[in-house]
Design a protein around this motif. Structure first.
Motif, PDB file in Angstrom:
ATOM      1  N   GLY A 145      13.170  -8.322  57.326  1.00 59.68           N
ATOM      2  CA  GLY A 145      14.121  -7.114  57.791  1.00 59.68           C
ATOM      3  C   GLY A 145      13.406  -6.053  58.005  1.00 59.68           C
ATOM      4  N   GLN A 146      12.643  -5.251  57.104  1.00 60.66           N
ATOM      5  CA  GLN A 146      12.298  -4.154  56.992  1.00 60.66           C
ATOM      6  C   GLN A 146      11.822  -4.017  58.780  1.00 60.66           C
ATOM      7  OE1 GLN A 146      13.668  -1.591  55.556  1.00 60.66           O
ATOM      8  NE2 GLN A 146      12.035  -1.074  54.806  1.00 60.66           N
ATOM      9  N   ALA A 147      11.521  -4.710  59.514  1.00 58.29           N
ATOM     10  CA  ALA A 147      10.828  -4.964  60.088  1.00 58.29           C
ATOM     11  C   ALA A 147      11.780  -5.255  61.998  1.00 58.29           C
ATOM     12  CB  ALA A 147       9.490  -6.225  60.196  1.00 58.29           C
ATOM     13  N   ASN A 148      12.141  -5.325  61.614  1.00 57.95           N
ATOM     14  CA  ASN A 148      13.826  -5.477  62.390  1.00 57.95           C
ATOM     15  C   ASN A 148      14.426  -4.051  62.529  1.00 57.95           C
ATOM     16  OD1 ASN A 148      13.623  -7.931  62.848  1.00 57.95           O
ATOM     17  ND2 ASN A 148      15.076  -9.129  61.514  1.00 57.95           N
ATOM     18  N   ALA A 149      14.267  -3.598  61.529  1.00 61.07           N
ATOM     19  CA  ALA A 149      15.119  -2.118  60.914  1.00 61.07           C
ATOM     20  C   ALA A 149      14.150  -1.449  61.581  1.00 61.07           C
ATOM     21  CB  ALA A 149      15.391  -2.038  59.448  1.00 61.07           C
ATOM     22  N   LEU A 150      13.134  -1.318  61.330  1.00 64.80           N
ATOM     23  CA  LEU A 150      12.170   0.060  61.882  1.00 64.80           C
ATOM     24  C   LEU A 150      12.530  -0.753  63.873  1.00 64.80           C
ATOM     25  CD1 LEU A 150       9.860   1.464  61.782  1.00 64.80           C
ATOM     26  CD2 LEU A 150       8.190  -0.278  61.760  1.00 64.80           C
ATOM     27  N   LEU A 151      11.895  -1.829  63.870  1.00 66.94           N
ATOM     28  CA  LEU A 151      12.099  -2.219  65.894  1.00 66.94           C
ATOM     29  C   LEU A 151      13.791  -1.599  66.390  1.00 66.94           C
ATOM     30  CD1 LEU A 151      10.709  -5.573  65.785  1.00 66.94           C
ATOM     31  CD2 LEU A 151       9.425  -3.544  66.683  1.00 66.94           C
ATOM     32  N   LEU A 152      14.489  -2.406  65.194  1.00 67.97           N
ATOM     33  CA  LEU A 152      15.915  -0.947  65.371  1.00 67.97           C
ATOM     34  C   LEU A 152      15.820  -0.228  66.413  1.00 67.97           C
ATOM     35  CD1 LEU A 152      18.785  -3.364  64.150  1.00 67.97           C
ATOM     36  CD2 LEU A 152      18.356  -3.453  66.841  1.00 67.97           C
ATOM     37  N   LEU A 153      15.779   0.784  65.255  1.00 67.85           N
ATOM     38  CA  LEU A 153      15.075   2.477  64.870  1.00 67.85           C
ATOM     39  C   LEU A 153      14.613   2.789  66.289  1.00 67.85           C
ATOM     40  CD1 LEU A 153      15.743   5.464  63.992  1.00 67.85           C
ATOM     41  CD2 LEU A 153      14.273   4.700  62.431  1.00 67.85           C
ATOM     42  N   LEU A 154      13.447   1.841  66.495  1.00 64.87           N
ATOM     43  CA  LEU A 154      12.507   2.924  67.554  1.00 64.87           C
ATOM     44  C   LEU A 154      13.101   2.453  69.220  1.00 64.87           C
ATOM     45  CD1 LEU A 154       9.174   1.129  66.787  1.00 64.87           C
ATOM     46  CD2 LEU A 154       9.578   3.356  66.994  1.00 64.87           C
ATOM     47  N   ARG A 155      13.658   1.741  68.713  1.00 65.64           N
ATOM     48  CA  ARG A 155      14.476   1.789  70.640  1.00 65.64           C
ATOM     49  C   ARG A 155      15.809   2.368  70.671  1.00 65.64           C
ATOM     50  NH1 ARG A 155      17.219  -4.200  69.854  1.00 65.64           N
ATOM     51  NH2 ARG A 155      19.288  -2.953  69.838  1.00 65.64           N
ATOM     52  N   HIS A 156      16.481   2.497  69.717  1.00 64.57           N
ATOM     53  CA  HIS A 156      17.530   3.652  70.180  1.00 64.57           C
ATOM     54  C   HIS A 156      17.100   4.780  69.472  1.00 64.57           C
ATOM     55  CE1 HIS A 156      20.648   0.979  68.514  1.00 64.57           C
ATOM     56  NE2 HIS A 156      20.718   0.184  67.717  1.00 64.57           N
ATOM     57  N   ARG A 157      15.648   5.550  69.857  1.00 63.69           N
ATOM     58  CA  ARG A 157      15.485   6.402  69.556  1.00 63.69           C
ATOM     59  C   ARG A 157      14.463   6.762  70.785  1.00 63.69           C
ATOM     60  NH1 ARG A 157      11.454   9.694  66.806  1.00 63.69           N
ATOM     61  NH2 ARG A 157      12.792  10.865  68.077  1.00 63.69           N
ATOM     62  N   GLY A 158      14.295   5.764  71.610  1.00 63.27           N
ATOM     63  CA  GLY A 158      13.371   5.888  73.328  1.00 63.27           C
ATOM     64  C   GLY A 158      11.658   5.296  72.636  1.00 63.27           C
ATOM     65  N   VAL A 159      11.695   5.149  72.106  1.00 61.76           N
ATOM     66  CA  VAL A 159       9.883   4.943  71.701  1.00 61.76           C
ATOM     67  C   VAL A 159       9.308   3.871  72.256  1.00 61.76           C
ATOM     68  CG1 VAL A 159       8.106   4.728  70.630  1.00 61.76           C
ATOM     69  CG2 VAL A 159       9.964   6.160  69.680  1.00 61.76           C
ATOM     70  N   GLU A 160       8.512   3.580  73.151  1.00 65.03           N
ATOM     71  CA  GLU A 160       8.412   2.920  73.574  1.00 65.03           C
ATOM     72  C   GLU A 160       7.334   1.626  73.025  1.00 65.03           C
ATOM     73  OE1 GLU A 160       4.966   1.460  77.368  1.00 65.03           O
ATOM     74  OE2 GLU A 160       5.614   3.546  76.993  1.00 65.03           O
ATOM     75  N   VAL A 161       7.335   0.956  72.955  1.00 66.49           N
ATOM     76  CA  VAL A 161       6.715   0.121  71.855  1.00 66.49           C
ATOM     77  C   VAL A 161       6.112  -1.472  72.914  1.00 66.49           C
ATOM     78  CG1 VAL A 161       6.815  -1.425  70.185  1.00 66.49           C
ATOM     79  CG2 VAL A 161       8.686   0.265  70.225  1.00 66.49           C
ATOM     80  N   THR A 162       4.899  -1.916  72.515  1.00 66.07           N
ATOM     81  CA  THR A 162       4.337  -2.815  73.950  1.00 66.07           C
ATOM     82  C   THR A 162       4.486  -3.950  72.984  1.00 66.07           C
ATOM     83  OG1 THR A 162       2.423  -2.016  72.868  1.00 66.07           O
ATOM     84  CG2 THR A 162       2.935  -1.391  74.416  1.00 66.07           C
ATOM     85  N   ASP A 163       4.227  -5.483  73.988  1.00 63.99           N
ATOM     86  CA  ASP A 163       3.967  -6.416  72.658  1.00 63.99           C
ATOM     87  C   ASP A 163       3.523  -6.254  71.708  1.00 63.99           C
ATOM     88  OD1 ASP A 163       6.189  -7.308  74.772  1.00 63.99           O
ATOM     89  OD2 ASP A 163       4.366  -8.266  75.561  1.00 63.99           O
ATOM     90  N   GLY A 164       1.902  -5.997  71.680  1.00 61.49           N
ATOM     91  CA  GLY A 164       0.681  -6.239  70.742  1.00 61.49           C
ATOM     92  C   GLY A 164       1.657  -5.079  69.931  1.00 61.49           C
ATOM     93  N   ASP A 165       2.509  -3.614  70.178  1.00 60.97           N
ATOM     94  CA  ASP A 165       3.543  -3.275  68.486  1.00 60.97           C
ATOM     95  C   ASP A 165       3.568  -4.104  67.722  1.00 60.97           C
ATOM     96  OD1 ASP A 165       1.868  -1.156  69.022  1.00 60.97           O
ATOM     97  OD2 ASP A 165       3.107  -0.066  70.849  1.00 60.97           O
ATOM     98  N   ARG A 166       4.862  -4.384  69.058  1.00 59.01           N
ATOM     99  CA  ARG A 166       5.680  -5.483  68.104  1.00 59.01           C
ATOM    100  C   ARG A 166       5.252  -6.901  66.844  1.00 59.01           C
ATOM    101  NH1 ARG A 166      10.925  -6.767  68.830  1.00 59.01           N
ATOM    102  NH2 ARG A 166      11.170  -5.359  71.119  1.00 59.01           N
ATOM    103  N   GLU A 167       4.479  -7.110  67.632  1.00 59.62           N
ATOM    104  CA  GLU A 167       3.615  -8.298  66.725  1.00 59.62           C
ATOM    105  C   GLU A 167       2.616  -7.771  65.226  1.00 59.62           C
ATOM    106  OE1 GLU A 167      -0.394 -11.833  67.489  1.00 59.62           O
ATOM    107  OE2 GLU A 167       0.508 -10.355  69.326  1.00 59.62           O
ATOM    108  N   ARG A 168       2.957  -6.476  65.105  1.00 63.92           N
ATOM    109  CA  ARG A 168       1.657  -5.738  64.974  1.00 63.92           C
ATOM    110  C   ARG A 168       2.560  -5.502  63.663  1.00 63.92           C
ATOM    111  NH1 ARG A 168      -1.896  -0.242  64.407  1.00 63.92           N
ATOM    112  NH2 ARG A 168      -2.136  -0.256  62.063  1.00 63.92           N
ATOM    113  N   ILE A 169       4.296  -5.477  63.842  1.00 65.51           N
ATOM    114  CA  ILE A 169       5.274  -4.736  62.599  1.00 65.51           C
ATOM    115  C   ILE A 169       5.837  -6.133  62.402  1.00 65.51           C
ATOM    116  CG2 ILE A 169       7.452  -3.512  62.838  1.00 65.51           C
ATOM    117  CD1 ILE A 169       6.775  -2.108  64.450  1.00 65.51           C
ATOM    118  N   GLU A 170       5.782  -6.815  63.499  1.00 61.56           N
ATOM    119  CA  GLU A 170       6.256  -8.488  63.283  1.00 61.56           C
ATOM    120  C   GLU A 170       5.253  -8.822  61.649  1.00 61.56           C
ATOM    121  OE1 GLU A 170       7.591  -9.684  66.385  1.00 61.56           O
ATOM    122  OE2 GLU A 170       9.850  -9.158  66.246  1.00 61.56           O
ATOM    123  N   SER A 171       4.462  -9.208  62.228  1.00 63.26           N
ATOM    124  CA  SER A 171       3.505  -9.422  61.403  1.00 63.26           C
ATOM    125  C   SER A 171       3.222  -8.630  59.706  1.00 63.26           C
ATOM    126  CB  SER A 171       2.510  -9.943  62.118  1.00 63.26           C
ATOM    127  OG  SER A 171       1.264  -8.932  62.720  1.00 63.26           O
TER     128      SER A 171
END
Length: 316
Positions: A255-281
């Motif tokens: 849930g925290q990982a999902n909240a972090l990804l949503l916040l990054l998306r709303h702030r316009g921060v570029e997230v690569t597939d590798g970044d997403r995998e690091r957060i979700e894992s």
């Protein structure tokens, strides 16, 4: 008892409606003579219940005396409103015998400009009633983007956030407000919770509302508001889809990982597939909380993932 002289002074105009235009010339007001006139019922009593409600009505006591403050929230121009506002003020003055003041709060400049005009009620030659609202709109409330300034007047900062919710300055106002509320909550959690809910309501469905919800998710333990409950529920539901059987802690991490990804998306921060995998894992809640805190002000994933002690450009 009504005297005959009282009757005569008004009935003469029933007898000769054109007298009004002729007599008014002596006052320096030029009304055209009537083409026709018809009598209306003089009974102004309401014959059926008619609900009229002002948004907020406050009796204000000051060193200079008392007045009644009527506050109306207006989201768009309305041709019917001036008549309703005039009714409110007249009714309040007749009921309480205290001077009324009308304050109209508008979330956009177009509506604020409309509400700030002087409304004359009556014919152009001599308006019998002039309505002059006080108006607060985006141009009238400053952008409060300093945590210290926000802490000095949290209600004004909430109003600033609500009125600037669709503007670029909204993010800075909300960041300042979040820090001010976090310091307040240590002393008065109930008041902080009320302010948090008022902020959420004031932001409506704007993009700023999403940012606010994720700012509140940085530390869910410091308040128990409806916003926090929503974030917790969202995190749990999203985490349960893949990790229900693996336990509550893993679900919370997801849930925290999902909240972090949503916040990054709303702030316009570029997230690569590798970044997403690091957060979700990541299943370390402390690390996720740190990343979420940094994401409030970070402009890149390098700032979010910076080693401990390297927090330049991130939130305090």
């Amino acid at each position: 008892m009504v005297s005959s002289s009282h009757e005569a002074l008004h009935r003469i105009f029933q007898q000769e409606p054109g007298l009004f235009a002729r007599a008014a010339r002596h006052l320096g007001v030029a009304f055209p003579p009537p083409l026709s006139a018809s009598e209306l019922s003089t009974d102004l009593t309401e014959t059926r219940p008619l609900e009229r409600r002002v948004d907020t009505l406050l009796r204000m006591e000051t060193e200079d005396g008392s007045f009644v403050l009527a506050v109306e929230s207006q989201s768009a121009p309305s041709a019917d409103k001036p008549a309703s506002w005039a009714y409110y003020l007249s009714h309040v003055y007749a009921k309480y015998g205290i001077p009324p003041v009308l304050l109209v709060v508008c979330p956009d400049r177009k509506t604020a400009a409309w509400a700030a005009q002087q409304f004359d009620i009556g014919p152009r030659q001599w308006p019998s009633l002039t309505l002059r609202p006080l108006v607060l709109g985006p141009n009238d409330v400053p952008v409060i983007d300093s945590p210290d300034e926000a802490a000095r007047d949290i209600p004004l900062t909430i109003l600033s956030a609500a009125l600037h919710r669709c503007e670029p300055e909204a993010d800075a106002i909300l960041n300042a407000l979040a820090k001010a509320l976090k310091s307040l909550s240590a002393d008065d959690e109930t008041t902080a919770g009320t302010f948090i809910e008022l902020t959420e309501q004031g932001l409506g469905t704007s993009r700023a509302a999403d940012l606010w919800r994720h700012l509140m998710a940085v530390d869910l333990s410091f308040f128990q508001s409806q916003t926090a409950q929503k974030l917790r529920q969202e995190g749990r539901e999203e985490g349960r889809e893949e990790g229900r059987e693996e336990g509550r802690e893993e679900g919370r991490a997801e849930g925290q990982a999902n909240a972090l990804l949503l916040l990054l998306r709303h702030r316009g921060v570029e997230v690569t597939d590798g970044d997403r995998e690091r957060i979700e894992s990541c299943d370390d809640l402390d690390v996720l909380d740190l990343w979420l805190t940094r994401a409030i002000a970070a402009t890149s994933m390098a700032e979010v993932f910076a080693p401990a002690g390297e927090t330049s450009g991130t939130a305090d």
